[in-house]
Structure formats: C-alpha cells, structure tokens
Design an enzyme around this catalytic site. Structure first.
Site, PDB file in Angstrom:
ATOM      1  CG  ASP A 185      -1.796   1.152   1.389  1.00 24.64           C
ATOM      2  OD1 ASP A 185      -2.706   1.261   0.554  1.00 24.64           O
ATOM      3  OD2 ASP A 185      -1.637   1.968   2.319  1.00 24.64           O
ATOM      4  CD  GLU A 231      -2.217   2.583  -3.706  1.00 28.10           C
ATOM      5  OE1 GLU A 231      -3.181   3.311  -3.944  1.00 28.10           O
ATOM      6  OE2 GLU A 231      -1.494   2.742  -2.693  1.00 28.10           O
TER       7      GLU A 231
HETATM    8  C1  ACG Z   1      -4.048   3.659  -0.711  1.00 27.86           C
HETATM    9  C2  ACG Z   1      -5.251   2.741  -0.389  1.00 27.86           C
HETATM   10  C3  ACG Z   1      -6.310   3.576   0.284  1.00 27.86           C
HETATM   11  C4  ACG Z   1      -5.811   3.918   1.674  1.00 27.86           C
HETATM   12  C5  ACG Z   1      -4.434   4.400   1.638  1.00 27.86           C
HETATM   13  C6  ACG Z   1      -3.842   4.774   2.927  1.00 27.86           C
HETATM   14  C7  ACG Z   1      -3.612   4.279   0.543  1.00 27.86           C
HETATM   15  O1  ACG Z   1      -5.665   2.084  -1.529  1.00 27.86           O
HETATM   16  O2  ACG Z   1      -7.560   2.937   0.385  1.00 27.86           O
HETATM   17  O3  ACG Z   1      -6.701   4.900   2.257  1.00 27.86           O
HETATM   18  O4  ACG Z   1      -3.487   3.557   3.554  1.00 27.86           O
HETATM   19  C8  ACG Z   1      -3.184   8.546  -2.941  1.00 27.86           C
HETATM   20  C9  ACG Z   1      -2.113   7.606  -2.454  1.00 27.86           C
HETATM   21  C10 ACG Z   1      -2.566   6.157  -2.526  1.00 27.86           C
HETATM   22  C11 ACG Z   1      -3.877   5.988  -1.768  1.00 27.86           C
HETATM   23  C12 ACG Z   1      -4.895   6.939  -2.390  1.00 27.86           C
HETATM   24  C13 ACG Z   1      -6.247   6.885  -1.675  1.00 27.86           C
HETATM   25  N1  ACG Z   1      -4.354   4.599  -1.791  1.00 27.86           N
HETATM   26  O5  ACG Z   1      -0.940   7.796  -3.204  1.00 27.86           O
HETATM   27  O6  ACG Z   1      -1.577   5.345  -1.950  1.00 27.86           O
HETATM   28  O7  ACG Z   1      -4.414   8.285  -2.266  1.00 27.86           O
HETATM   29  C14 ACG Z   1      -3.250  11.373  -7.404  1.00 27.86           C
HETATM   30  C15 ACG Z   1      -2.018  11.190  -6.528  1.00 27.86           C
HETATM   31  C16 ACG Z   1      -2.074   9.834  -5.831  1.00 27.86           C
HETATM   32  C17 ACG Z   1      -3.338   9.743  -5.027  1.00 27.86           C
HETATM   33  C18 ACG Z   1      -4.532   9.894  -5.949  1.00 27.86           C
HETATM   34  C19 ACG Z   1      -5.829   9.912  -5.136  1.00 27.86           C
HETATM   35  O8  ACG Z   1      -0.833  11.248  -7.331  1.00 27.86           O
HETATM   36  O9  ACG Z   1      -0.953   9.717  -4.954  1.00 27.86           O
HETATM   37  O10 ACG Z   1      -3.372   8.444  -4.344  1.00 27.86           O
HETATM   38  O11 ACG Z   1      -4.439  11.173  -6.642  1.00 27.86           O
HETATM   39  O12 ACG Z   1      -6.913  10.184  -5.964  1.00 27.86           O
HETATM   40  C20 ACG Z   1      -3.457  10.044 -12.587  1.00 27.86           C
HETATM   41  C21 ACG Z   1      -2.145  10.578 -12.031  1.00 27.86           C
HETATM   42  C22 ACG Z   1      -2.066  10.288 -10.536  1.00 27.86           C
HETATM   43  C23 ACG Z   1      -3.283  10.834  -9.823  1.00 27.86           C
HETATM   44  C24 ACG Z   1      -4.522  10.214 -10.454  1.00 27.86           C
HETATM   45  C25 ACG Z   1      -5.801  10.669  -9.791  1.00 27.86           C
HETATM   46  O13 ACG Z   1      -3.440   8.651 -12.558  1.00 27.86           O
HETATM   47  O14 ACG Z   1      -1.062   9.928 -12.703  1.00 27.86           O
HETATM   48  O15 ACG Z   1      -0.908  10.913  -9.996  1.00 27.86           O
HETATM   49  O16 ACG Z   1      -3.185  10.400  -8.448  1.00 27.86           O
HETATM   50  O17 ACG Z   1      -4.581  10.524 -11.844  1.00 27.86           O
HETATM   51  O18 ACG Z   1      -5.942  12.040  -9.886  1.00 27.86           O
HETATM   52  C26 ACG Z   1      -7.478   4.432   3.330  1.00 27.86           C
HETATM   53  C27 ACG Z   1      -8.836   5.095   3.338  1.00 27.86           C
HETATM   54  C28 ACG Z   1      -8.698   6.581   3.604  1.00 27.86           C
HETATM   55  C29 ACG Z   1      -7.976   6.755   4.947  1.00 27.86           C
HETATM   56  C30 ACG Z   1      -6.636   6.022   4.905  1.00 27.86           C
HETATM   57  C31 ACG Z   1      -5.923   6.006   6.243  1.00 27.86           C
HETATM   58  O19 ACG Z   1      -9.464   4.870   2.081  1.00 27.86           O
HETATM   59  O20 ACG Z   1      -9.990   7.160   3.681  1.00 27.86           O
HETATM   60  O21 ACG Z   1      -7.753   8.105   5.202  1.00 27.86           O
HETATM   61  O22 ACG Z   1      -6.833   4.648   4.547  1.00 27.86           O
END
Ligand code: ACG
Length: 454
Positions: A185, A231
């Site tokens: 994760d 991930e």
């Molecule tokens: C993981 C799990 C998630 C969990 C956590 C924390 C991490 O699957 O369920 O939350 O343990 C970010 C993080 C990921 C995270 C997600 C939810 N997922 O990097 O590790 O948030 C952009 C950012 C990403 C971001 C994403 C979120 O770059 O970093 O992810 O937005 O929407 C293109 C771009 C890409 C962009 C996307 C989307 O693909 O290339 O950069 O990503 O578009 O715009 C859990 C719970 C939470 C709680 C937490 C403790 O669900 O509610 O708070 O645990």
C-alpha cells in the site's frame, strides 16, 4: 494468474453477524474456481478501529470481526488446497493514532517518539496534499505530527532504522502464517517528506531502495515464490521505477485510459496507454477493472456491452489481471474520499440480498435487491456479464503465457484498435471495436463492441 480483490467485510459472512470474514471467504472456493481466479488480494485484515482497516493498531493480530489468527490460517490453507494464492494488503507507511507506538510517543516515551515525524520550526505546517485539500500536519495537545492520510493515521518515520527493522519483522511474520505475498500500500509514501527543505517531496530512489530491502527479506523467508504488487498511483514512468524492483505493479493508467476512451468513444487513450505501459518491460503489469479507491467500473461504463469489451481488453493484455470484487456482476458505486463506503458495498450473492453467507454490514445504496446485479441473477441470465467474464477468464487460464508477454504492432483508427500480444514464442492478434456500430480493421470485420482474437 488471475487476481481478485476482496474487501473482507463485504464479501462472505460465515457466522451471521452481517460482517464478511475469513471463514466466509474459505467457503467460497467454488465461486473462485468458477471465475478461474487463483490469486486473492485481501484488503487489510489487521486489528484496526476503522471500517476500511488501513490504519492499524496491531500488525501481528487480526481484526476480530473477521476471525482469529487460527481462522485466518484455516482460510489460507483452504485456498491453498484449491490452488489459490493469497496476498495481503500491507499499509506500512502509517499506523492508527490508537497504535501503542503512537500513544507512547505522545507521552514522550523513548524509543517511540522517534517512530514518528514531528514539526520543526522551518516546516510549512499549512501545506496540503498535492492531490486534494487535506493538511499534512496535525496538532494534538500542542504536539504537531505528520500524517499524509489524515490525523488518525500518523506516518511512521523510516529515517529511523528501528522502524525499518520492525516493518521487516511484520513481513516475516505474515509469510510464516502462510501468505504468498503482498500488495504494498502507498508504496511511494515511505519517504515523501523532505526534512531539510521542510516540504512534501517524493524520494522515489529511496523508496525503491526500501522496497528492495523488503523484497530481500520476503525472499529470504519464502524463497523465490513471493508474489508482490505495488500500489503507486502515478504516471507510468514513475510506476516503472517501483515495478522493476518489486516485479509487479498496478497499472492505473490502463484502468483510467480504457474507461476514458470508452466514455469518449475513441481509442486514442488506449493506444497511448498500450504504448507506454504494455510494451516489453522487465516486470509484470497488473491491469485491473478498478479498486476500492475509485468509482466502480459499472458506474463509469453503464452499458454492459462496454464492460464486456473492458474485460476482453483486460484478459488479452500482458501481466497479472485483477478484478475488483463485484465488477464481474456490474456492481455500481461512486467514490468519495470522505465517504468511501459506496464502492465497498456487500457482495450480492442473492437477488434478494438475503441468504447464507450474505454480508449486510451496511445498507446498500447503489446495489439494491432485484436489479440484476447478483450472482444468482447473473447466472440465470443468458449472455450476462458474469458469463462473459467467465469465458474470458477461461481463455486467460488456457493461455498462461500471456502473463509474461508484451504488446507489439498497435494499429488503430477512431473506433478500433488491433494489437499483437507475444512472449516471443506464442502470439495472438487482437481486434477490438469499442463502438456500437459495425467496423472493419485491417480487413477484419468487427461487430459492435466486439473483441476478436485471430
Ligand atoms: C491507498 C489505499 C487507500 C488507503 C491508503 C492509505 C492508501 O488504496 O484505500 O486509504 O493507507 C493517494 C495515495 C494512494 C492511496 C490513495 C487513496 N491509496 O498515493 O496510496 O491516495 C493522485 C495522486 C495519488 C493519489 C490519488 C488519489 O498522485 O498519490 O493516491 O491522486 O486520488 C493520474 C495521475 C495520478 C493521480 C490520479 C488521480 O493517474 O497519474 O498521480 O493520483 O490521476 O488524480 C485508506 C482510506 C482513507 C484513509 C486512509 C488512512 O481509504 O480514507 O484516510 O486509509
């Protein structure tokens, strides 16, 4: 291998308390076999105060709602006996604010104070996450600590070698319980704060070096037979850096590009995605239908015919494909970062949503009874999505070489795309029409929404 993501609470209940559990999963071996799934990714199963489980109180114990450690081992053994591997979700970046380490740190106890990251005068404490409006720093009783995923999930301080060591012990512990590997994760967040500059900044090189340590540890415990997938939700070029070390990485761009292309009705995004992520690589991509952090596939592609094309693309492309539980039935759900329950609704085994094994921990909002979205209804209908998915997974199982293959010679026009998938020995050419009308491509005639293999 075909992977299947299970949100444990929502999948199958064995003791009638409405909460999905380990023994419930063990009872569903026949379903996994029918679906040709042989790799299960369980979302976090550790002791945790939240419904999602990503904030952990004890890494070496299970969430009692799902069962004991003995129940966990029973589930793993049952799945193994049936040729199904199990990978667990490992959120190592942060813990729950109720974890004993954090509680002790708040009391100023050594060595735990150094397990977390505390504010320094030159830090910008009003800095927000780069993808939304959440603050990175949290004040509790005058103590200000770092938590990328919110105040209830303080980040661990991986500059401290003792924390690194603890994380390796966790990896070893679960491999010894029989699991086959991990979904790592938030893999890019282990080192994501520049203490010198006092601002958020991913240190991808340092992260990759850390994951290499973790993989070395895992292999030393289990030999070469560890399956790990990261991930890293980021651009494909960044994902590549992690995937090379870990061996497999979720291909977010695949999910996004196909959804977007099909919504717009043109193949251009798919073409770009295939060229950037599925050409020959030193690792396996994991293409997937969606996950618990996204709008459900059926929400984005309401037409069943479009979803059938999605599954066709998924099962004819290289790597280790993953299905998010319920996407094979057409479950719906909108993701909202402050209220994520709508994409993790109970898996509908029965049309009435009632019967043995049915979980009911939350009232359904998107997947109501008798709407065609249940295993019972999907199996009773000719040409249903589930039946089509089973045809595709059967094809995938018969062509295991696809796992180590890559894509070549992509051609396209507005609505159609053709690609060759090969591992250097075997090969297929796939023709896809994402439109609702007849098309032809390289002289091959294609029906509406057809995926044809030559
Ligand atoms: C993981 C799990 C998630 C969990 C956590 C924390 C991490 O699957 O369920 O939350 O343990 C970010 C993080 C990921 C995270 C997600 C939810 N997922 O990097 O590790 O948030 C952009 C950012 C990403 C971001 C994403 C979120 O770059 O970093 O992810 O937005 O929407 C293109 C771009 C890409 C962009 C996307 C989307 O693909 O290339 O950069 O990503 O578009 O715009 C859990 C719970 C939470 C709680 C937490 C403790 O669900 O509610 O708070 O645990």
């Amino acid at each position: 291998m075909i992977g299947y993501e299970i949100f444990i609470r929502s999948f199958a209940d064995s003791n009638d308390d409405g909460i999905g559990d380990f023994r419930g999963i063990a009872k569903k071996v026949d379903y996994f076999k029918m679906l040709n799934v042989d790799l299960i990714w369980l979302t976090p199963h550790f002791k945790s105060p939240s419904y999602h489980g990503y904030d952990i109180i004890d890494y070496l114990d299970t969430n009692s709602s799902f069962g004991t450690l003995e129940d966990f081992r029973y589930m793993v053994e049952t799945l193994h006996e049936n040729g199904i591997r199990v990978v667990i979700d490992l959120p190592l970046n942060h813990v729950s604010d109720r974890h004993p380490w954090f509680k002790a740190a708040m009391e100023g106890e050594k060595p735990y104070v150094d397990y977390f990251l505390w504010a320094q005068p030159h830090f910008n404490l009003l800095e927000k996450r780069h993808w939304d409006e959440e603050l990175l720093w949290h004040n509790r009783n005058g103590k200000v600590y770092y938590g990328v995923f919110g105040g209830s999930s303080p980040d661990l301080n991986y500059e401290n070698p003792e924390v690194v060591e603890k994380s390796l012990e966790i990896v070893e512990f679960w491999l010894k319980q029989g699991v086959d590997g991990f979904r790592f994760d938030a893999a890019k967040h282990i080192y994501d704060y520049d203490v010198k500059e006092g601002r958020f900044r991913y240190d991808h090189d340092k992260n990759v070096r850390y994951w290499q340590l973790v993989m070395d540890k895992a292999r030393s415990v289990k030999g070469g037979n560890v399956f790990a997938v990261t991930e890293v939700w980021d651009d494909p070029e960044i994902v590549d850096r992690y995937a090379k070390t870990i061996g497999c990485s979720f291909n977010f761009y695949f999910t996004e590009a196909i959804r977007e292309s099909m919504q717009h009705g043109t193949v251009y995004k798919i073409v770009d995605c295939f060229q950037r992520t599925l050409t020959k690589k030193p690792y396996k991509p994991s293409n997937f239908t969606g996950n618990h952090d996204m709008h459900r596939l059926a929400q984005m592609l309401p037409q069943e015919e479009q979803r059938k094309v999605f599954f066709g693309l998924l099962m004819t492309t290289p790597g280790v494909p993953f299905i998010y539980y319920g996407d094979e039935l057409g479950m719906k759900g909108m993701y909202d970062s402050t209220f994520t329950e709508d994409v993790i609704e109970p898996f509908p085994w029965y049309a009435s949503l009632s019967g043995e094994g049915q979980s009911f921990w939350k009232a359904v909002r998107f997947n109501r009874a008798f709407t065609g979205v249940s295993v019972e209804e999907q199996l009773s209908r000719e040409n249903s999505l589930l039946k089509e998915v089973i045809n595709w997974t059967k094809f995938r199982k018969e062509n295991e070489w696809l796992e180590n293959a890559w894509i070549e010679n992509v051609t396209h026009n507005t609505f159609t795309i053709a690609y060759t998938v090969t591992d250097g020995i075997n090969g297929i050419r796939v023709y896809v029409n994402i439109s609702g009308h007849h098309e032809s491509h390289e002289g091959v005639s294609l029906k509406p929404y057809e995926v044809k293999i030559m």
